[in-house]
Write a protein that holds these residues in place. Structure first.
Motif, PDB file in Angstrom:
ATOM      1  N   ASN A 155       5.379  -2.492   2.037  1.00  0.00           N
ATOM      2  CA  ASN A 155       4.091  -1.927   2.399  1.00  0.00           C
ATOM      3  C   ASN A 155       4.078  -0.414   2.174  1.00  0.00           C
ATOM      4  O   ASN A 155       4.011   0.378   3.121  1.00  0.00           O
ATOM      5  CB  ASN A 155       3.764  -2.266   3.855  1.00  0.00           C
ATOM      6  N   VAL A 156       4.179  -0.008   0.916  1.00  0.00           N
ATOM      7  CA  VAL A 156       4.105   1.394   0.527  1.00  0.00           C
ATOM      8  C   VAL A 156       3.248   1.499  -0.721  1.00  0.00           C
ATOM      9  O   VAL A 156       3.105   0.535  -1.480  1.00  0.00           O
ATOM     10  CB  VAL A 156       5.497   2.003   0.239  1.00  0.00           C
ATOM     11  N   TYR A 157       2.673   2.671  -0.913  1.00  0.00           N
ATOM     12  CA  TYR A 157       1.999   2.978  -2.163  1.00  0.00           C
ATOM     13  C   TYR A 157       3.018   3.650  -3.069  1.00  0.00           C
ATOM     14  O   TYR A 157       3.869   4.409  -2.605  1.00  0.00           O
ATOM     15  CB  TYR A 157       0.831   3.940  -1.935  1.00  0.00           C
ATOM     16  N   LYS A 168       1.076   4.998   6.446  1.00  0.00           N
ATOM     17  CA  LYS A 168       0.791   4.840   5.023  1.00  0.00           C
ATOM     18  C   LYS A 168       1.653   5.830   4.249  1.00  0.00           C
ATOM     19  O   LYS A 168       1.479   7.033   4.364  1.00  0.00           O
ATOM     20  CB  LYS A 168      -0.689   5.070   4.745  1.00  0.00           C
ATOM     21  N   ASP A 181       3.061   0.993  10.442  1.00  0.00           N
ATOM     22  CA  ASP A 181       1.641   1.329  10.317  1.00  0.00           C
ATOM     23  C   ASP A 181       1.396   2.642   9.587  1.00  0.00           C
ATOM     24  O   ASP A 181       0.253   3.029   9.379  1.00  0.00           O
ATOM     25  CB  ASP A 181       0.994   1.380  11.706  1.00  0.00           C
ATOM     26  N   ARG A 235      -1.534  -1.313  -4.518  1.00  0.00           N
ATOM     27  CA  ARG A 235      -0.767  -0.199  -3.943  1.00  0.00           C
ATOM     28  C   ARG A 235      -0.084   0.644  -5.014  1.00  0.00           C
ATOM     29  O   ARG A 235       0.953   1.240  -4.787  1.00  0.00           O
ATOM     30  CB  ARG A 235       0.242  -0.732  -2.926  1.00  0.00           C
ATOM     31  N   LEU A 240      -7.304   4.399  -0.019  1.00  0.00           N
ATOM     32  CA  LEU A 240      -6.262   5.052   0.786  1.00  0.00           C
ATOM     33  C   LEU A 240      -6.828   6.262   1.530  1.00  0.00           C
ATOM     34  O   LEU A 240      -6.525   6.487   2.698  1.00  0.00           O
ATOM     35  CB  LEU A 240      -5.099   5.474  -0.108  1.00  0.00           C
TER      36      LEU A 240
END
Length: 102
Positions: free
Chosen positions: A31-33, A8, A6, A59, A99
């Motif tokens: 699930n990463v920018y 970011k 969860d 992302r 974001l």
């Protein structure tokens, strides 16, 4: 990433700096920018499209790495890829706003 699903995370330099080929197989799609700092000036369209295909447009964040790179030049390189305007706008602005909750 599995231990903190969860959180970011924003990974600089496409999350890989000089190891983008390796990131294509192991990082992109997670699930990463990732941000574009520094690496846009050595990026070609085919590699960028591979990253975009694997990681998605939602992302990727435009970032400069001033004074080591020129933000204007990086923007021009991104624009030269002739991405759909919506994709370009997400990378340059909208993804960061989302974001940051702006």
């Amino acid at each position: 990433l599995k231990r903190v699903p969860d959180v970011k995370l924003v990974l600089a330099h496409f999350g890989a700096n000089e190891m983008i080929a390796e990131a294509l197989d192991s990082l992109y799609g997670e699930n990463v920018y990732i941000d574009t700092s520094l690496m846009m000036q050595s990026m070609d369209k085919e590699l960028f499209e591979a990253i975009l295909s694997k990681h998605g447009e939602d992302r990727i964040l435009f970032a400069s790495d001033s004074p080591w790179s020129n933000a204007g030049l990086s923007i021009n390189i991104l624009k030269s890829f002739n991405l759909p305007k919506e994709t370009e706008n997400k990378i340059l602005c909208e993804n960061a706003k989302g974001l940051l909750g702006i």
